[in-house]
Design an enzyme around this catalytic site. Structure first.
Site, PDB file in Angstrom:
ATOM      1  N   GLY A 157     -47.029-103.681  62.406  1.00 60.03           N
ATOM      2  CA  GLY A 157     -47.820-104.869  62.093  1.00 60.03           C
ATOM      3  C   GLY A 157     -46.938-106.081  61.938  1.00 60.03           C
ATOM      4  O   GLY A 157     -45.737-105.977  61.705  1.00 60.03           O
ATOM      5  N   GLY A 160     -46.960-109.194  59.649  1.00 62.68           N
ATOM      6  CA  GLY A 160     -47.575-109.895  58.524  1.00 62.68           C
ATOM      7  C   GLY A 160     -47.180-111.347  58.538  1.00 62.68           C
ATOM      8  O   GLY A 160     -46.429-111.807  59.391  1.00 62.68           O
ATOM      9  N   GLN A 161     -47.731-112.033  57.588  1.00 59.89           N
ATOM     10  CA  GLN A 161     -47.433-113.449  57.422  1.00 59.89           C
ATOM     11  C   GLN A 161     -45.941-113.652  57.150  1.00 59.89           C
ATOM     12  O   GLN A 161     -45.370-114.648  57.510  1.00 59.89           O
ATOM     13  CB  GLN A 161     -48.241-113.933  56.222  1.00 59.89           C
ATOM     14  CG  GLN A 161     -48.093-115.377  55.908  1.00 59.89           C
ATOM     15  CD  GLN A 161     -49.331-116.101  56.392  1.00 59.89           C
ATOM     16  OE1 GLN A 161     -50.070-115.619  57.234  1.00 59.89           O
ATOM     17  NE2 GLN A 161     -49.566-117.275  55.854  1.00 59.89           N
ATOM     18  N   TYR A 162     -45.340-112.661  56.516  1.00 55.62           N
ATOM     19  CA  TYR A 162     -43.979-112.862  56.023  1.00 55.62           C
ATOM     20  C   TYR A 162     -42.935-111.992  56.702  1.00 55.62           C
ATOM     21  O   TYR A 162     -41.821-111.910  56.265  1.00 55.62           O
ATOM     22  CB  TYR A 162     -43.941-112.635  54.505  1.00 55.62           C
ATOM     23  CG  TYR A 162     -44.744-113.676  53.796  1.00 55.62           C
ATOM     24  CD1 TYR A 162     -44.177-114.901  53.483  1.00 55.62           C
ATOM     25  CD2 TYR A 162     -46.072-113.455  53.489  1.00 55.62           C
ATOM     26  CE1 TYR A 162     -44.917-115.886  52.879  1.00 55.62           C
ATOM     27  CE2 TYR A 162     -46.828-114.433  52.873  1.00 55.62           C
ATOM     28  CZ  TYR A 162     -46.242-115.643  52.570  1.00 55.62           C
ATOM     29  OH  TYR A 162     -46.986-116.620  51.976  1.00 55.62           O
ATOM     30  N   VAL A 202     -43.500-105.281  60.174  1.00 54.74           N
ATOM     31  CA  VAL A 202     -43.450-103.936  59.601  1.00 54.74           C
ATOM     32  C   VAL A 202     -43.219-102.968  60.765  1.00 54.74           C
ATOM     33  O   VAL A 202     -43.950-102.996  61.756  1.00 54.74           O
ATOM     34  CB  VAL A 202     -44.751-103.591  58.857  1.00 54.74           C
ATOM     35  CG1 VAL A 202     -44.662-102.189  58.268  1.00 54.74           C
ATOM     36  CG2 VAL A 202     -45.036-104.605  57.761  1.00 54.74           C
ATOM     37  N   ASP A 219     -54.349-109.907  45.902  1.00 52.84           N
ATOM     38  CA  ASP A 219     -54.720-110.079  47.311  1.00 52.84           C
ATOM     39  C   ASP A 219     -55.444-108.835  47.821  1.00 52.84           C
ATOM     40  O   ASP A 219     -55.172-108.332  48.911  1.00 52.84           O
ATOM     41  CB  ASP A 219     -53.464-110.378  48.156  1.00 52.84           C
ATOM     42  CG  ASP A 219     -53.815-111.030  49.492  1.00 52.84           C
ATOM     43  OD1 ASP A 219     -54.965-111.497  49.644  1.00 52.84           O
ATOM     44  OD2 ASP A 219     -52.941-111.081  50.372  1.00 52.84           O
TER      45      ASP A 219
HETATM   46  N1  LIG Z   1     -47.043 -98.571  54.776  1.00 56.45           N
HETATM   47  C1  LIG Z   1     -47.604 -98.921  55.930  1.00 56.45           C
HETATM   48  N2  LIG Z   1     -48.078 -98.007  56.788  1.00 56.45           N
HETATM   49  C2  LIG Z   1     -48.669 -98.372  57.955  1.00 56.45           C
HETATM   50  N3  LIG Z   1     -48.829 -99.648  58.351  1.00 56.45           N
HETATM   51  C3  LIG Z   1     -48.376-100.614  57.536  1.00 56.45           C
HETATM   52  C4  LIG Z   1     -47.746-100.306  56.290  1.00 56.45           C
HETATM   53  N4  LIG Z   1     -47.420-101.464  55.672  1.00 56.45           N
HETATM   54  C5  LIG Z   1     -47.825-102.443  56.497  1.00 56.45           C
HETATM   55  N5  LIG Z   1     -48.393-101.951  57.616  1.00 56.45           N
HETATM   56  C6  LIG Z   1     -48.952-102.728  58.747  1.00 56.45           C
HETATM   57  O1  LIG Z   1     -48.302-103.988  58.803  1.00 56.45           O
HETATM   58  C7  LIG Z   1     -49.236-105.050  58.571  1.00 56.45           C
HETATM   59  C8  LIG Z   1     -48.589-106.165  57.770  1.00 56.45           C
HETATM   60  O2  LIG Z   1     -48.119-105.635  56.540  1.00 56.45           O
HETATM   61  P1  LIG Z   1     -48.201-106.428  55.172  1.00 56.45           P
HETATM   62  O3  LIG Z   1     -49.635-106.770  54.916  1.00 56.45           O
HETATM   63  O4  LIG Z   1     -47.522-105.654  54.111  1.00 56.45           O
HETATM   64  O5  LIG Z   1     -47.344-107.709  55.534  1.00 56.45           O
HETATM   65  P2  LIG Z   1     -47.542-109.165  54.986  1.00 56.45           P
HETATM   66  O6  LIG Z   1     -46.511-110.043  55.618  1.00 56.45           O
HETATM   67  O7  LIG Z   1     -47.544-109.135  53.514  1.00 56.45           O
HETATM   68  O8  LIG Z   1     -48.980-109.434  55.571  1.00 56.45           O
HETATM   69  P3  LIG Z   1     -50.063-110.469  55.146  1.00 56.45           P
HETATM   70  O9  LIG Z   1     -50.103-111.438  56.289  1.00 56.45           O
HETATM   71  O10 LIG Z   1     -51.345-109.650  55.017  1.00 56.45           O
HETATM   72  O11 LIG Z   1     -49.614-111.050  53.859  1.00 56.45           O
HETATM   73  C9  LIG Z   1     -50.405-104.380  57.866  1.00 56.45           C
HETATM   74  O12 LIG Z   1     -51.604-105.056  58.101  1.00 56.45           O
HETATM   75  C10 LIG Z   1     -50.408-102.995  58.486  1.00 56.45           C
HETATM   76  O13 LIG Z   1     -51.070-103.034  59.729  1.00 56.45           O
END
Ligand SMILES: Nc1ncnc2c1ncn2[C@@H]1O[C@H](COP(=O)(O)OP(=O)(O)OP(=O)(O)O)[C@@H](O)[C@H]1O
Length: 549
Positions: free
Chosen positions: A57, A59-61, A64, A189
């Site tokens: 994935g 994410g915004q930050y 992953v 969140d």
């Molecule tokens: N432990 C995990 N197992 C499987 N997929 C994961 C896991 N952690 C994150 N992901 C995938 O990565 C994506 C982004 O992760 P995460 O939400 O932690 O990042 P973020 O930068 O905090 O995102 P956001 O934009 O929601 O703040 C998730 O939507 C998911 O699809």
């Protein structure tokens, strides 16, 4: 969903990322040295002891990644966070430590519960611009509540989950939230995309980037609804509690905000649409504060829910939602009451666990689907600079990557191959100025695939995105790869002293133009000159792999 950026650090800078605190569990490994390497045979990067299999994935930050522990074989999710964030002032940009990292690490270190994603290890090398969180892998991904092709913010139903599936999800989230609140953690969140499903269907709360610890940890803050740390708003607006939308109650935040977000989540799962929506942030906040809750009718539900929801269950669902989405936080239902609410208990038959398809099989995460020829021996891992992380492979080429070393290693590999002449070696400068990470990564994959497996040939258009202007000519002795037009082309390409011919080009649909389309020279049929126009004009991703005939 938009996440409002949080402008001030909520935890003291002396947080536990760098300091050991007595109450931090020793379960979590902290590693201060990061080593990145690349295996040209598997075409996978290796971060310390984790083989990187692909991207889970963005994410915004940060990204992953899916990783595999090379010792145990266990799959993990590796969250890559930028150590620094740039903040712009009037005239200067300042590099500041990213407060989100401390926050996320600090909170996750305290968590150990079935319904909360577990942190296994922190890779925190002061030399590295990234911090890596090694997390429990949830192979079924985030909870989905609207069709893939629909933006959540635009979703208007019908729901894609049954009432029972929604109940199962929420039941797990309530357990996870109860635990978090008992630890003095407010998630802030809660929303479906932050609820991940493990391989056995257990729902786990993830993404603690905006979570906070209350001053009084481990106390039942939820019942007291006391004000907590003064902080700015963050999270996802459509899931904001009314008390977050108004400046009057600016400081009054408690774990009740998670309960509201749980209510918004349940509403989305049950009805396939957001309870409060609007075209602008102000209008949205106004709706959240003032607009009465509204529901699809029972008849509408019956049209879509194949499990024959009874009128009682529908009424109980509405009743629970009224209580979760109570505008006054001090009158909002508690988690304990939620658990015993008729909607949660009376109909629960566990008959329909949430089953979403597994995320792609790890093996399909390979960037290139080619198998090594038998003649190809395993070659040494290539050491990569510590900051050439997966999240920024562009820096690998743009900053401090040692191309000579890389080529030496590659050349060593070539000696194993009977068809070394067919290898297209790219000129390192061609990689410069690639603005898109994706593009860079593809280039990287192409390059390494062509060199690691010499019976496979890659054709690159890296020159297109590089410093050097480079034109393509199907009939000439050099070619560029156009991710749109190439699929049927016969390509004869020379590059440096190597030449090769290929009759088939396998183009992934993903290999579309990265940013702005390059301009084409319409006056030369069969030939399109790519002209760079300043920094914004970067061309195509590279074609990855072409089978040689
Ligand atoms: N432990 C995990 N197992 C499987 N997929 C994961 C896991 N952690 C994150 N992901 C995938 O990565 C994506 C982004 O992760 P995460 O939400 O932690 O990042 P973020 O930068 O905090 O995102 P956001 O934009 O929601 O703040 C998730 O939507 C998911 O699809």
């Amino acid at each position: 969903m938009v996440l409002l950026k949080e402008p001030v650090p909520l935890l003291p800078q002396s947080s536990l990322l760098y300091n050991n605190a007595s109450n931090v569990s020793s379960r979590i490994k902290e590693t201060k040295k990061v080593k990145l390497s690349y295996n040209p045979l598997t075409k996978r990067q290796i971060l310390n002891n984790f083989e990187i299999l692909g991207t889970l994935g963005n994410g915004q930050y940060g990204k992953v990644k899916l990783g595999r522990d090379l010792d145990t074989g266990r799959l993990v999710a590796i969250k890559i966070l930028n150590r620094f964030e740039k903040r712009s002032g009037y005239s200067l940009q300042v590099k500041m430590e990213n407060p989100r990292i401390n926050q996320e690490v600090e909170v996750m270190k305290r968590c150990h519960h079935e319904n909360v994603v577990e942190l296994y290890e922190i890779l925190n090398d002061p030399e590295s611009a990234k911090v890596y969180l090694v997390l429990e892998y949830c192979s079924r991904g985030p909870v989905k509540w609207c069709p893939e092709n629909q933006l959540e913010i635009k979703a208007v139903g019908p729901p894609i989950l049954s009432f029972q599936q929604a109940r199962n999800i929420v039941s797990d989230v309530v357990s996870g939230l109860e635990y978090l609140h008992s630890q003095g953690i407010i998630h802030r969140d809660i929303k479906p995309s932050n609820l991940l499903i493990s391989s056995n269907g257990t729902v786990k709360i993830s993404d603690f980037g905006v979570s906070i610890l209350t001053a009084a940890e481990s106390t039942n803050i939820q019942s007291s609804h006391e004000p907590i740390l003064k902080s700015k708003t963050f999270g996802t607006p459509a899931f904001f509690a009314p008390e977050l939308c108004s400046t009057e109650t600016y400081c009054c935040r408690s774990s009740a905000i998670d309960i509201w977000s749980l209510g918004v989540t349940l509403y989305c799962l049950l009805f396939g649409t957001l309870p409060f929506n609007a075209n602008s942030g102000l209008e949205l906040f106004d709706n959240i504060i003032n607009k009465p809750l509204d529901f699809p009718s029972y008849e509408e539900i019956l049209k879509h829910d194949s499990s024959d929801v009874t009128i009682e269950e529908y009424r109980d669902a509405k009743d629970l939602l009224y209580k979760l989405l109570e505008k006054n936080p001090s009158r909002r239902i508690s988690l304990a009451e939620t658990k015993t609410h008729p909607f949660m208990c009376r109909y629960d038959n566990n008959a329909a666990p949430v089953v979403t398809p597994l995320l792609a099989d790890p093996e399909t995460f390979r960037e290139l689907k080619i198998s090594p020829p038998s003649s190809c021996k395993k070659v040494e891992l290539l050491n990569l600079p510590v900051n050439s992380s997966f999240a920024s492979l562009d820096s690998l080429y743009m900053e401090d990557f040692d191309h000579n070393n890389f080529r030496t290693a590659v050349d060593r590999n070539l000696r194993h191959s009977p068809s070394a002449n067919n290898v297209n070696i790219l000129s390192p400068p061609a990689y410069h100025n690639i603005e898109s990470r994706e593009s860079s990564y593809s280039s990287f994959s192409s390059y390494t695939s062509s060199t690691a497996f010499t019976s496979q040939i890659s054709i690159h258009d890296a020159s297109l995105v590089g410093d050097q202007h480079y034109s393509a000519d199907e009939n000439g002795n050099s070619s560029r790869v156009n991710s749109r037009g190439l699929s049927q082309c016969k390509i004869l390409s020379t590059f440096e002293e190597h030449s090769f011919e290929s009759t088939q080009v396998d183009l992934s649909p993903a290999l579309s133009p990265v940013s702005n389309s390059p301009t084409s020279n319409e006056n030369s049929p069969g030939r399109r000159d790519i002209q760079r126009q300043g920094r914004a004009q970067h061309g195509y991703r590279c074609v990855t792999c072409i089978e040689s005939q």
